[in-house]
Design a protein around this motif. Structure first.
Motif, PDB file in Angstrom:
ATOM      1  N   THR A 178       0.724  -1.141   0.155  1.00  0.00           N
ATOM      2  CA  THR A 178       0.000  -0.041  -0.039  1.00  0.00           C
ATOM      3  C   THR A 178       0.795   1.193   0.006  1.00  0.00           C
ATOM      4  O   THR A 178       1.919   1.138   0.245  1.00  0.00           O
ATOM      5  CB  THR A 178      -0.912   0.123   1.337  1.00  0.00           C
ATOM      6  N   LEU A 237       0.754   3.497   1.995  1.00  0.00           N
ATOM      7  CA  LEU A 237       1.084   3.782   3.468  1.00  0.00           C
ATOM      8  C   LEU A 237       2.517   3.152   3.630  1.00  0.00           C
ATOM      9  O   LEU A 237       3.420   3.794   3.960  1.00  0.00           O
ATOM     10  CB  LEU A 237      -0.069   3.454   4.401  1.00  0.00           C
ATOM     11  N   GLN A 238       2.451   1.607   3.355  1.00  0.00           N
ATOM     12  CA  GLN A 238       3.587   0.906   3.780  1.00  0.00           C
ATOM     13  C   GLN A 238       4.844   1.461   2.962  1.00  0.00           C
ATOM     14  O   GLN A 238       5.878   1.511   3.291  1.00  0.00           O
ATOM     15  CB  GLN A 238       3.276  -0.763   3.455  1.00  0.00           C
ATOM     16  N   THR A 290      -2.139   8.461  10.674  1.00  0.00           N
ATOM     17  CA  THR A 290      -3.295   7.499  10.425  1.00  0.00           C
ATOM     18  C   THR A 290      -4.154   7.417  11.851  1.00  0.00           C
ATOM     19  O   THR A 290      -3.354   7.886  12.884  1.00  0.00           O
ATOM     20  CB  THR A 290      -2.687   6.118  10.336  1.00  0.00           C
ATOM     21  N   HIS A 337      -6.133   2.796  10.952  1.00  0.00           N
ATOM     22  CA  HIS A 337      -5.469   2.047  10.470  1.00  0.00           C
ATOM     23  C   HIS A 337      -4.779   1.304  11.581  1.00  0.00           C
ATOM     24  O   HIS A 337      -4.102   2.026  12.330  1.00  0.00           O
ATOM     25  CB  HIS A 337      -4.451   2.282   9.443  1.00  0.00           C
ATOM     26  N   GLU A 380      -1.573  -1.838  11.568  1.00  0.00           N
ATOM     27  CA  GLU A 380      -1.113  -3.070  10.962  1.00  0.00           C
ATOM     28  C   GLU A 380      -1.515  -4.279  11.618  1.00  0.00           C
ATOM     29  O   GLU A 380      -1.424  -4.461  12.879  1.00  0.00           O
ATOM     30  CB  GLU A 380       0.445  -3.023  11.121  1.00  0.00           C
ATOM     31  N   PRO A 420      -8.392  -3.415   7.219  1.00  0.00           N
ATOM     32  CA  PRO A 420      -8.419  -1.995   6.784  1.00  0.00           C
ATOM     33  C   PRO A 420      -9.879  -1.600   6.736  1.00  0.00           C
ATOM     34  O   PRO A 420     -10.639  -2.288   6.149  1.00  0.00           O
ATOM     35  CB  PRO A 420      -7.588  -1.795   5.503  1.00  0.00           C
ATOM     36  N   CYS A 454      -5.172   9.678   6.305  1.00  0.00           N
ATOM     37  CA  CYS A 454      -4.161   9.165   5.406  1.00  0.00           C
ATOM     38  C   CYS A 454      -4.403   9.660   3.994  1.00  0.00           C
ATOM     39  O   CYS A 454      -3.553   9.020   2.987  1.00  0.00           O
ATOM     40  CB  CYS A 454      -3.607   7.782   5.690  1.00  0.00           C
ATOM     41  N   CYS A 500      -3.813   4.009   3.206  1.00  0.00           N
ATOM     42  CA  CYS A 500      -3.674   3.022   4.055  1.00  0.00           C
ATOM     43  C   CYS A 500      -4.378   1.624   3.109  1.00  0.00           C
ATOM     44  O   CYS A 500      -4.074   0.465   3.483  1.00  0.00           O
ATOM     45  CB  CYS A 500      -4.506   2.789   5.123  1.00  0.00           C
TER      46      CYS A 500
END
Ligand SMILES: Cc1cc2nc3c(=O)[nH]c(=O)nc-3n(C[C@H](O)[C@H](O)[C@H](O)COP(=O)(O)O)c2cc1C
Ligand code: SF4
Ligand code: SF4
Ligand code: SF4
Ligand code: FES
Ligand code: FES
Lengths: 537, 238
Positions: free
Chosen positions: B20, B22-23, B34, B37, B39, B43, B50, B64
């Motif tokens: 993603t 975000l990652q 965020t 979200h 981890e 989601p 975000c 996310c």
């Protein structure tokens, strides 16, 4: 004497005398003996006849033609029935004038300018009789396409017709069907969105109540074309008559082999189920609707994945609106090219509108796409009553906006309305006269969205409340220029950041009235405090 | 594994397919705020903090859940996005009752941190002071609805990780409320295993250990991530 009496028994008229009228006229006809004028008459309860604001309505059809009478009140019903019972022998139905009823001219623009495809049989046939639907041609197209056995050709016809989703978004229907048809896997689902939650919209209801078989046929054709064997109709609980008529129609069609296994002798089977929603506006949003069908909380989820890939129970799913499906049989009957030729280049066919508000003749009507709004509200609807002028026409309900009077020449098609900051929406058209405060209108719709927000995402859950408070502050005369600026910027924020269509379009009624009627807002602002004059030394 | 190359805030990155935004951003040390979200949990893309800008579309997309795609050009901190984030934080503060000075999570609260990072030193929107309740029926934990931001992390962790599904969201819109069981007192819900996972993942002081007092609550998302990782990879002794 011979002839047909049609009484509108759809929800709009049933309550204001329609049901009683049918009952009492039925009793008169049943009691008539040979030779009585009332003997030999056929009486039908039919779906919406169109001018709902004029109810209750009675249509007389005889050798000399059709005549329509309106304005029959619950109190007047007995007089109408008595008059029929006491007709002198030899009277023709063509000369009977029911008492306490107002003749309605069937040649006036309201009727003459309509192009009834979706509503072709609505108001003509008894919606609870499969025999009448069949006699009117229902299921003919389903039989034909099954016989020809070329699903791709049906999808191609729908694509070429220019039909676009009537649920509001206007997504090309042929493209949607083709996408679902291409999805791999043996199991697919077809869903009809009959949630119709916009205030002021009752087009879908008239189809469901007045000609349910048209919808069933459209859905069966769609299911066959995309390769689905299961279907759901998601209808709101506030439509008990629609639900009853759908139940009857589904049972009748199953009984005659037009739904269920081996339809019309072919290998195609289609199991159709009714799901009754509890009347949340957000459940009309397709992903929320899917969750609700699955028995989960009706909240939207982000797309992609679109329902075409991941829909009901994770299966590829085709979702269309009632009117979209109901457009399919007539479209196939007249041919894609003829259908496309009715509308504009980008929007083919006809559109059903429910016309309400400050207008002389309110009701349900179907016109070619591209008809100017003025033709609908002024020529057909007769304009605003009581010497008022039209100030604006609201389209698209809480997700739409207002078209100002000086732009009523705008044709109804998806793009033109969008350019004006409104939307076609599902077909609600509310006329507002010059006594209307547009801030009031915006506040009404914001209150609606505040109430109907599902609460999942913050901009909509909390933003619609703040927007509603700001609008109330304006209405109370307590807002200043800074509040107006904040209202505008928060509108953009909620529109740009909300998760689903509800929040994304909730600010539209405000933004559109700010664009066309800013003066209404400015007039409400608190006067700036006057600077105290410097004391003279 | 196929690779996607994209540009975030002017930096060229290459990430495995399925990553993603975000990652990808976090990997590169670019911070995107965020809240909903977490981890290890599914989601929901509900808080909208975000959201990022992507070249070629007017639509803001949630980092996310948006997968990185080839050639994407992403902006994560434009003035427009910063104003949006501040407004989201204002909307969150004004819809609840947050009195940080006396909150168990003071100093360790994700909402409070966000107010700092987005520069929300006061709200431009009026506070609504809703009447909300506190549920102290559970023997070990408490739930103060005044501080709940409806991120649904508790709902998801209890359902997806603990498998108890004690929590749900009840009602709708501004009336939304986290409910235990069938809107019962938490302590009356037999399904609760007293595991405390919901308390661990709650980003604010809404869920807390009884006995914790002002500023004593720390949320522990890392414990959740370790657990999910261990289960997923069947590695119990890292
Ligand atoms: C808040 C919201 C409410 C909606 N309500 C309806 C509805 O009542 N009926 C409907 O057909 N579509 C509704 N829609 C649109 C559907 O999500 C979907 O786009 C539509 O049913 C697709 O059918 P169509 O392509 O035939 O228009 C709604 C969308 C939103 C965002
Ligand atoms: S925009 Fe409103 S209705 Fe849609 S998901 Fe967000 S809160 Fe729910
Ligand atoms: S303590 Fe564990 S089981 Fe109980 S509600 Fe919280 S997460 Fe669920
Ligand atoms: S209680 Fe905590 S984790 Fe649960 S929704 Fe509220 S803020 Fe989020
Ligand atoms: S409901 Fe009777 S005419 Fe429309
Ligand atoms: S973190 Fe992406 S929407 Fe909440």
């Amino acid at each position: 004497m011979s002839g047909i009496l049609r009484v509108c028994t759809a929800a709009g008229c049933a309550g204001c005398g329609g049901s009683a009228l049918r009952e009492q006229l039925g009793a008169v006809i049943a009691a008539a003996t040979t030779g009585d004028p009332a003997s030999g008459l056929a009486l039908k309860g039919v779906g919406c006849l169109g001018p709902c604001g004029e109810g209750a309505l009675l249509e007389l059809e005889s050798a000399s033609g059709r005549r329509l009478f309106g304005g029959i009140t619950p109190e007047g019903v007995a007089a109408v029935a008595a008059s029929l019972a006491n007709l002198s022998p030899g009277t023709d139905l063509g000369t009977w004038a029911p008492p306490a009823a107002r003749p309605i001219d069937l040649e006036q623009p309201f009727f003459r300018l309509q192009k009834r495809l979706v509503l072709e049989h609505c108001g003509r046939i008894d919606p609870e009789s499969l025999a009448e639907a069949l006699a009117a041609g229902s299921y003919g197209q389903l039989r034909r396409v099954l016989q020809e056995n070329r699903p791709e050709a049906v999808i191609e016809q729908v694509r070429r017709s220019g039909l676009r989703g009537r649920g509001g978004g206007g997504y090309p229907t042929g493209l949607k069907w083709a996408t679902v048809a291409r999805m791999p896997g043996p199991e697919k689902v077809v869903v009809c969105n009959a949630d119709e939650g916009d205030p002021g919209a009752f087009m879908d209801r008239s189809v469901l109540e007045g000609d349910p078989h048209r919808l069933l046929e459209g859905m069966a054709i769609a299911a066959w074309a995309v390769g689905a064997s299961r279907g759901f109709i998601y209808v709101r609980a506030e439509y008990p008559m629609a639900i009853a008529h759908l139940r009857t129609a589904i049972a009748q069609a199953e009984d005659q082999g037009l739904l269920g296994a081996a339809i019309a002798g072919s290998a195609f089977g289609f199991q159709l189920e009714l799901r009754v929603g509890a009347g949340a506006f957000v459940c009309g949003e397709e992903t929320a609707l899917i969750h609700s069908i699955e028995g989960q909380r009706g909240v939207p989820r982000p797309r992609p994945p679109y329902p075409a890939e991941v829909g009901v129970f994770g299966l590829p799913t085709l979702i269309n609106n009632v009117e979209t499906f109901a457009s399919v049989p007539p479209l196939l009957a007249i041919g894609a090219e003829a259908y496309a030729a009715i509308g504009t280049t980008n929007s083919g066919g006809t559109k059903v509108f429910s016309l309400t508000g400050d207008v002389r003749l309110a009701g349900v009507l179907e016109v070619p796409m591209g008809t100017p709004i003025a033709t609908i509200v002024e020529t057909m609807g007769g304009g605003a009553p009581d010497g008022h002028a039209i100030k604006a026409v609201q389209t698209g309900g809480p997700s739409g906006g207002c078209v100002p009077a000086n732009r009523l020449d705008t044709p109804v098609d998806y793009e033109s309305l969008q350019e004006l900051g409104s939307i076609m929406g599902s077909g609600g058209m509310v006329v507002m006269d010059d006594s209307t405060s547009m801030v009031d209108v915006a506040c009404f719709f914001m209150a609606f969205c505040r109430e109907e927000s599902c609460g999942k995402c913050i901009p909509c859950r909390s933003g619609t409340v703040q927007l509603h408070l700001l609008l109330q502050k304006h209405l109370a005369g307590e807002a200043d220029a800074a509040d107006l600026a904040q209202l505008e910027s928060l509108c953009h924020m909620v529109k740009d950041t909300s998760l689903c269509g509800l929040g994304q379009s909730a600010p539209k009624p405000v933004l559109s009235t700010l664009r066309h009627f800013r003066g209404d807002y400015l007039a409400l602002l608190r006067p700036e405090p006057e600077a105290t004059p410097e004391p003279v030394p | 594994m196929s690779v996607r190359t994209l540009r975030i805030d002017g930096r060229d990155l290459a990430v495995p397919e399925g990553t993603t935004l975000l990652q990808a951003a976090r990997e590169a040390g670019i911070a995107i705020p965020t809240l909903c979200h977490l981890e290890g949990l599914s989601p929901v893309a509900a808080c909208r903090l975000c959201l990022v800008e992507i070249e070629g579309t007017d639509k803001l997309l949630p980092a996310c859940i948006t997968p990185a795609s080839e050639g994407m050009v992403v902006q994560t901190a434009t003035p427009r996005l910063q104003d949006i984030r501040r407004t989201v934080v204002e909307l969150l503060f004004t819809e609840g009752n947050h009195v940080c000075a006396i909150c168990v999570a003071n100093g360790h609260c994700e909402l409070q941190d966000l107010a700092v990072t987005t520069g929300m030193d006061h709200s431009r929107l009026p506070y609504r002071f809703p009447a909300r309740r506190v549920d102290l029926s559970h023997p070990f934990f408490g739930l103060d609805h005044n501080r709940c931001i409806l991120c649904t992390r508790c709902v998801r962790v209890c359902d997806e990780v603990e498998g108890a599904h004690v929590w749900d969201v009840g009602w709708r819109g501004e009336h939304c409320r986290i409910i235990a069981g069938l809107d019962e007192p938490w302590g009356a819900v037999d399904a609760c295993t007293n595991c405390g996972k919901c308390v661990q993942v709650c980003p604010t002081g809404a869920l807390f250990h009884k006995g914790d007092t002002t500023a004593e609550k720390h949320d522990e998302p890392a414990q959740l991530q370790a657990l999910v990782h261990a289960r997923h990879h069947q590695q119990w002794n890292p």
